[in-house]
Design a protein around this motif. Structure first.
Motif, PDB file in Angstrom:
ATOM      1  N   GLN A   1     -16.112 -18.517  51.025  1.00 49.87           N
ATOM      2  CA  GLN A   1     -15.459 -18.186  49.757  1.00 49.87           C
ATOM      3  C   GLN A   1     -14.877 -19.446  49.138  1.00 49.87           C
ATOM      4  OE1 GLN A   1     -14.077 -16.823  52.774  1.00 49.87           O
ATOM      5  NE2 GLN A   1     -11.881 -17.016  52.684  1.00 49.87           N
ATOM      6  N   ASP A  31      -0.698 -23.920  41.505  1.00 48.45           N
ATOM      7  CA  ASP A  31       0.141 -24.752  40.661  1.00 48.45           C
ATOM      8  C   ASP A  31       0.228 -26.201  41.097  1.00 48.45           C
ATOM      9  OD1 ASP A  31       3.374 -23.636  42.007  1.00 48.45           O
ATOM     10  OD2 ASP A  31       1.597 -24.515  42.935  1.00 48.45           O
ATOM     11  N   TYR A  32      -0.663 -26.605  41.944  1.00 47.95           N
ATOM     12  CA  TYR A  32      -0.645 -27.994  42.394  1.00 47.95           C
ATOM     13  C   TYR A  32      -2.046 -28.360  42.790  1.00 47.95           C
ATOM     14  CZ  TYR A  32       0.622 -32.003  45.375  1.00 47.95           C
ATOM     15  OH  TYR A  32       0.725 -33.233  45.958  1.00 47.95           O
ATOM     16  N   LEU A  46      -3.857 -38.552  50.711  1.00 48.54           N
ATOM     17  CA  LEU A  46      -3.572 -38.199  49.320  1.00 48.54           C
ATOM     18  C   LEU A  46      -3.773 -39.402  48.407  1.00 48.54           C
ATOM     19  CD1 LEU A  46      -2.488 -36.070  47.302  1.00 48.54           C
ATOM     20  CD2 LEU A  46      -0.208 -37.035  47.726  1.00 48.54           C
ATOM     21  N   ARG A  51       0.217 -31.260  38.387  1.00 47.51           N
ATOM     22  CA  ARG A  51       0.658 -29.883  38.219  1.00 47.51           C
ATOM     23  C   ARG A  51       0.173 -29.389  36.867  1.00 47.51           C
ATOM     24  NH1 ARG A  51       4.039 -27.751  41.611  1.00 47.51           N
ATOM     25  NH2 ARG A  51       5.252 -28.998  43.065  1.00 47.51           N
ATOM     26  N   GLN A  93      -3.464 -25.970  45.783  1.00 45.85           N
ATOM     27  CA  GLN A  93      -2.433 -25.457  46.685  1.00 45.85           C
ATOM     28  C   GLN A  93      -1.998 -24.089  46.206  1.00 45.85           C
ATOM     29  OE1 GLN A  93       0.773 -27.996  48.243  1.00 45.85           O
ATOM     30  NE2 GLN A  93       2.190 -26.476  47.446  1.00 45.85           N
ATOM     31  N   GLY A  94      -2.116 -23.121  47.104  1.00 51.10           N
ATOM     32  CA  GLY A  94      -1.700 -21.779  46.775  1.00 51.10           C
ATOM     33  C   GLY A  94      -0.397 -21.420  47.451  1.00 51.10           C
ATOM     34  N   THR A  95      -0.265 -20.152  47.797  1.00 46.66           N
ATOM     35  CA  THR A  95       0.972 -19.700  48.419  1.00 46.66           C
ATOM     36  C   THR A  95       1.129 -20.290  49.815  1.00 46.66           C
ATOM     37  OG1 THR A  95      -0.181 -17.751  49.253  1.00 46.66           O
ATOM     38  CG2 THR A  95       0.968 -17.532  47.150  1.00 46.66           C
ATOM     39  N   GLY A  96       2.361 -20.558  50.179  1.00 46.30           N
ATOM     40  CA  GLY A  96       2.634 -21.026  51.517  1.00 46.30           C
ATOM     41  C   GLY A  96       2.147 -22.415  51.821  1.00 46.30           C
ATOM     42  N   SER A  97       1.932 -23.194  50.812  1.00 48.59           N
ATOM     43  CA  SER A  97       1.524 -24.595  50.941  1.00 48.59           C
ATOM     44  C   SER A  97       0.126 -24.782  51.507  1.00 48.59           C
ATOM     45  CB  SER A  97       2.534 -25.391  51.774  1.00 48.59           C
ATOM     46  OG  SER A  97       2.343 -25.157  53.157  1.00 48.59           O
ATOM     47  N   LYS A  98      -0.658 -23.728  51.587  1.00 50.79           N
ATOM     48  CA  LYS A  98      -2.042 -23.883  52.034  1.00 50.79           C
ATOM     49  C   LYS A  98      -2.845 -24.646  50.994  1.00 50.79           C
ATOM     50  CE  LYS A  98      -4.432 -20.457  53.298  1.00 50.79           C
ATOM     51  NZ  LYS A  98      -5.041 -19.095  53.313  1.00 50.79           N
ATOM     52  N   LEU A  99      -3.688 -25.552  51.485  1.00 52.87           N
ATOM     53  CA  LEU A  99      -4.601 -26.264  50.602  1.00 52.87           C
ATOM     54  C   LEU A  99      -6.015 -25.738  50.806  1.00 52.87           C
ATOM     55  CD1 LEU A  99      -3.532 -30.030  50.818  1.00 52.87           C
ATOM     56  CD2 LEU A  99      -3.212 -28.458  48.901  1.00 52.87           C
ATOM     57  N   PHE A 101      -9.757 -26.956  49.991  1.00 51.92           N
ATOM     58  CA  PHE A 101     -10.475 -28.150  49.579  1.00 51.92           C
ATOM     59  C   PHE A 101     -11.861 -27.807  49.063  1.00 51.92           C
ATOM     60  CE2 PHE A 101      -7.880 -31.681  51.047  1.00 51.92           C
ATOM     61  CZ  PHE A 101      -7.034 -31.087  51.957  1.00 51.92           C
ATOM     62  N   GLY A 102     -12.321 -28.622  48.112  1.00 53.87           N
ATOM     63  CA  GLY A 102     -13.724 -28.581  47.745  1.00 53.87           C
ATOM     64  C   GLY A 102     -14.550 -29.256  48.827  1.00 53.87           C
TER      65      GLY A 102
ATOM     66  N   TYR B  50       4.174 -22.675  60.219  1.00 57.27           N
ATOM     67  CA  TYR B  50       5.338 -23.003  59.402  1.00 57.27           C
ATOM     68  C   TYR B  50       6.508 -23.526  60.233  1.00 57.27           C
ATOM     69  CZ  TYR B  50       3.057 -20.505  55.552  1.00 57.27           C
ATOM     70  OH  TYR B  50       2.187 -20.106  54.579  1.00 57.27           O
ATOM     71  N   TRP B  96       7.109 -28.181  53.145  1.00 61.58           N
ATOM     72  CA  TRP B  96       7.112 -27.318  51.988  1.00 61.58           C
ATOM     73  C   TRP B  96       8.125 -27.818  50.972  1.00 61.58           C
ATOM     74  CZ3 TRP B  96       4.552 -24.476  49.041  1.00 61.58           C
ATOM     75  CH2 TRP B  96       5.174 -23.619  48.130  1.00 61.58           C
TER      76      TRP B  96
END
Lengths: 111, 113
Positions: A1, A31-32, A46, A51, A93-99, A101-102, B50, B96
């Motif tokens: 996905q 949002d990031y 990085l 943003r 970056q979505g919820t919970g700071s998960k990234l 990647f392409g 976390y 975070w």
């Protein structure tokens, strides 16, 4: 996905040219958007991030252009140098700071 | 400077064997992540955490377990290794704050025969 899509998969430019790497995403809630780069036999690091409140982020020769309406980003590398040769990953970056990647884009800068 | 270390750096395992990959970070970051990198797939998230005692499933958790016994350590466990798990595994740490810069370790090359 795969939610983050990158194009082209590989790109070769001459030294001094501008390289353009593209990225698109699906989920508007993110949002990031960082870009990571990875040199051969090294780990990702990085490079630059943006943003959605901004449509442009510049850091030296590296600039992200962001189009929220079209859900697209692009990384422009001006005055490309052989030392810029690397694989570039767009991420979101979505919820919970998960990234997420392409799949990456391999850039080769020829002298 | 962020410091994330991984061990072993290279590992050859047999099919059906148990493999444990270890990761240590000295940044006092709350979040830690395990990715695998394969040609054509980029970086895919396996498990993340976390904080001590917590583990969460990432995008491709099947066949892997994770353990976070302390703030500093995060392990990835392959109970029954398969050749399809041959890959390069990266651990990362981050904090975070709305913009989570992740710092990657040097990677572990795993070959399952």
């Amino acid at each position: 996905q795969q939610q983050v899509r990158q194009s082209p998969q590989s790109l070769t430019v001459w030294e001094g040219e501008t390289a353009i790497l593209n990225c698109s995403y699906e989920d508007s809630t993110f949002d990031y958007f960082p870009w990571y780069w990875q040199f051969p036999r090294e780990s990702p690091a990085l490079l630059i991030a943006i943003r959605p409140v901004s449509n442009k982020k510049e850091d030296g020769r590296f600039t992200i252009f962001f189009n929220k309406r079209e859900k697209k980003l692009s990384l422009h590398i001006t005055d490309s140098q052989p030392g810029d040769s690397a694989t570039y990953f767009c991420a979101e970056q979505g919820t919970g700071s998960k990234l997420s990647f392409g799949k990456g884009a391999k850039l080769t800068v020829s002298p | 400077e962020a410091a994330v270390t991984q061990s072993p750096r290279n590992k050859v395992a047999v099919t059906g064997g148990k493999v444990t990959l270890s990761c240590n970070q000295t940044n006092n970051h709350n979040n830690m992540y395990w990715y695998r990198q394969d040609t054509g797939h980029g970086l895919r998230l396996i498990h993340y955490s976390y904080g001590a005692g917590s583990t969460e499933k990432g995008d491709i958790p099947d066949g892997y377990k994770a353990s976070r016994p302390s703030q500093e350590n995060f392990s990835l466990i392959l109970e029954l290794a398969t050749p399809s798990q041959t890959s390069v595994y990266f651990c990362a740490s981050g904090d975070w704050g709305g913009a989570d810069t992740q710092y990657f370790g040097p990677g572990t090359r795993l070959l399952v025969l």
